[in-house]
Design an enzyme around this catalytic site. Structure first.
Site, short mmCIF file in Angstrom:
data_model
loop_
_atom_site.label_atom_id
_atom_site.label_comp_id
_atom_site.label_asym_id
_atom_site.label_seq_id
_atom_site.Cartn_x
_atom_site.Cartn_y
_atom_site.Cartn_z
N LYS A 61 0.96 -1.13 -0.03
CA LYS A 61 0.01 0.03 0.20
C LYS A 61 0.98 1.17 -0.04
O LYS A 61 0.37 2.20 -0.30
CB LYS A 61 -0.99 0.07 1.18
CG LYS A 61 -0.29 -0.16 2.57
CD LYS A 61 -1.60 0.24 3.61
CE LYS A 61 -0.75 0.45 4.89
NZ LYS A 61 -1.00 -0.85 5.67
N ARG A 62 2.18 1.05 0.36
CA ARG A 62 2.94 2.30 0.36
C ARG A 62 3.52 2.68 -1.14
O ARG A 62 3.96 3.59 -1.42
CB ARG A 62 4.25 2.02 1.54
CG ARG A 62 3.74 2.41 2.60
CD ARG A 62 4.91 1.94 3.61
NE ARG A 62 4.92 0.41 3.67
CZ ARG A 62 4.26 -0.24 4.04
NH1 ARG A 62 3.55 0.03 4.92
NH2 ARG A 62 4.40 -1.69 3.94
#
Ligand code: GLU
Length: 453
Positions: free
Chosen positions: A227-228
């Site tokens: 998700k980063r």
């Protein structure tokens, strides 16, 4: 009569809507729409500890923003509800009874296990081909914390925990049966689960749906996306200046092709063209640069009204007066240069600025050259004498000013751009000058001369 196609997207509300999940939703949506079928949204929230209402909202908002509307599911209803697994326990109980009646399950330390038959199950996957597994022979392992390693474990599948909660494999299959799902299109991470699902279908005496597992979407370096990573989360695309149809277009390309060179598609065109035989068999690699390019191509084809409505929030946030009658023309200039809506203010803000903000590097490039004062003076006079303040005449005005001092027109364009727009970058110079108006253009040339030359 052929069976009506029913696909579903079945997210677990335990986090954000990730690009991989959104792509799965899109392919299901496209497949259903292409075949005139129904697209169902089912919430797989059996894991009460990890599921949250916030996560569900983020996922629903993401799907709504993308325009992937569902025919049945949360907020819409439908004949096969409820659509949250947490509300379907009585259905699962009834199916468990069927398995019990057939002698397919037994209790094991408070849990209920499904007896896997000693036979080979073959998944006829529409994308990945045939995958055969004998679950019994393959065996199972579990992590032994004391021994600190994987040890052989009972291959019979736990379908109900000692605490009473049902396990994914079971509820997933029950719901696909109960909801009449004809095509299960999902990520390849579920391919290895599918033989278990086939065993359950067989025990329940139901013909399985068609399976199509979509290869994974990885980072450019081949690692799993987290998700980063840039571009991983759907809710960030809107703020970053993407339009939904461009994101859909890019997600379609991440694993599918129309078998020709076409890369830019409207959602309508995707609906017409999308078929499972166009889905690639190998993993895709996410490419943010390409995603931006696709968005830029979509910006170019928006109607002026669409462009304006998409760009307005970004213009407002940048303090550009959206009621200014020159905005529409400025947006036309901007879409030649910008790929993201968020880049548009940077391209055109100078047109609406009361004071030019000068980029130091650009200014330095001008003042470090010889003869700039003469050039600026000629430019100012040239602009002052343009009568009909339209592109063609402005251009001739610059050309005449150049001739007057024995210079090439190109030698005047660059200082003119920096003096009137503040920077070497931005929209095309002459149309910008037209929008600035004669008075403002002359004022800017004079201000620059006074300040720097
Ligand atoms: N809830 C599962 C997931 O999010 C869905 C699996 C499926 O589509 O069958 O991975």
């Amino acid at each position: 009569m052929a069976m009506k196609v029913r696909t579903r997207f079945a997210p677990s509300p335990t986090g954000f809507l990730h690009i991989g999940g959104a792509r799965t939703a899109l392919y299901n949506w496209l497949y259903a729409r292409h075949h005139g079928g129904s697209f169902v949204l089912r919430v797989e929230d059996t894991d009460a500890e990890r599921s949250t209402a916030e996560s569900m909202e983020v996922i629903l908002d993401g799907l709504r923003w993308l325009g992937l509307e569902w025919d049945e599911g949360p907020g819409v209803g439908g004949d096969f509800g409820p659509y949250n697994q947490s509300e379907r326990v009585s259905i699962y109980d009834a199916y468990l009874e069927k398995l019990e009646a057939g002698g397919h399950v037994y209790e094991d330390e408070g849990a209920v296990r499904f007896r896997v038959p000693d036979k080979t199950f073959t998944v006829q996957d529409q994308i990945c081909g045939e995958v055969s597994t004998n679950l019994k022979e393959q065996g199972s392992t579990r992590y032994d914390a004391d021994a600190k390693k994987e040890v052989p474990a009972n291959p019979d599948i736990v379908i109900k925990r000692p605490n009473g909660g049902y396990i994914f494999h079971f509820v997933n299959v029950v719901d696909d049966i109960e909801m009449g799902i004809t095509h299960v299109i999902r990520g390849e991470d579920h391919l290895s689960n599918t033989p278990k699902h086939l065993a359950l279908y067989e025990a329940l005496g139901v013909a399985p749906p068609v399976f199509a597992h979509i290869p994974l979407n990885l980072n450019p370096n081949g690692t799993k996306m987290s998700k980063r990573d840039q571009g991983a989360l759907i809710h960030e695309y809107q703020n970053d200046g993407f339009i939904a149809d461009a994101v859909n277009n890019y997600m379609a390309l991440l694993g599918w092709s129309g078998k020709d060179d076409q890369e830019i598609f409207t959602l309508e065109q995707l609906k017409e063209r999308f078929e499972l035989d166009g889905v690639n068999k190998s993993n895709s690699k996410f490419d943010y640069v390409k995603c931006c390019w696709v968005n830029g191509e979509h910006l170019k084809s928006l109607s002026p009204e669409e462009l304006s409505s998409h760009a307005t929030p970004f213009l407002k946030a940048a303090g550009i007066p959206v009621e200014d009658p020159r905005v529409a023309a400025a947006l036309e200039l901007a879409r030649e240069r910008a790929q993201l809506l968020s880049e548009i203010p940077g391209v055109i803000a100078t047109i609406f600025a009361t004071e030019v903000s000068y980029d130091a590097e650009s200014v330095e490039k001008v003042v470090s050259r010889e003869g700039m004062k003469e050039i600026l003076t000629a430019l100012t006079e040239g602009m002052n004498s343009v009568e009909n303040w339209k592109e063609a005449d402005i251009k001739s005005g610059i050309a005449d000013a150049a001739t007057g001092i024995g210079a090439k027109m190109g030698a005047l364009m660059f200082p003119c751009r920096v003096a009137s727009m503040g920077s070497t970058s931005g929209a095309d110079l002459v149309p910008v000058l037209e929008l600035l108006g004669k008075e403002e253009t002359v004022k800017r040339l004079e201000t620059f001369t006074a300040k720097y030359l």
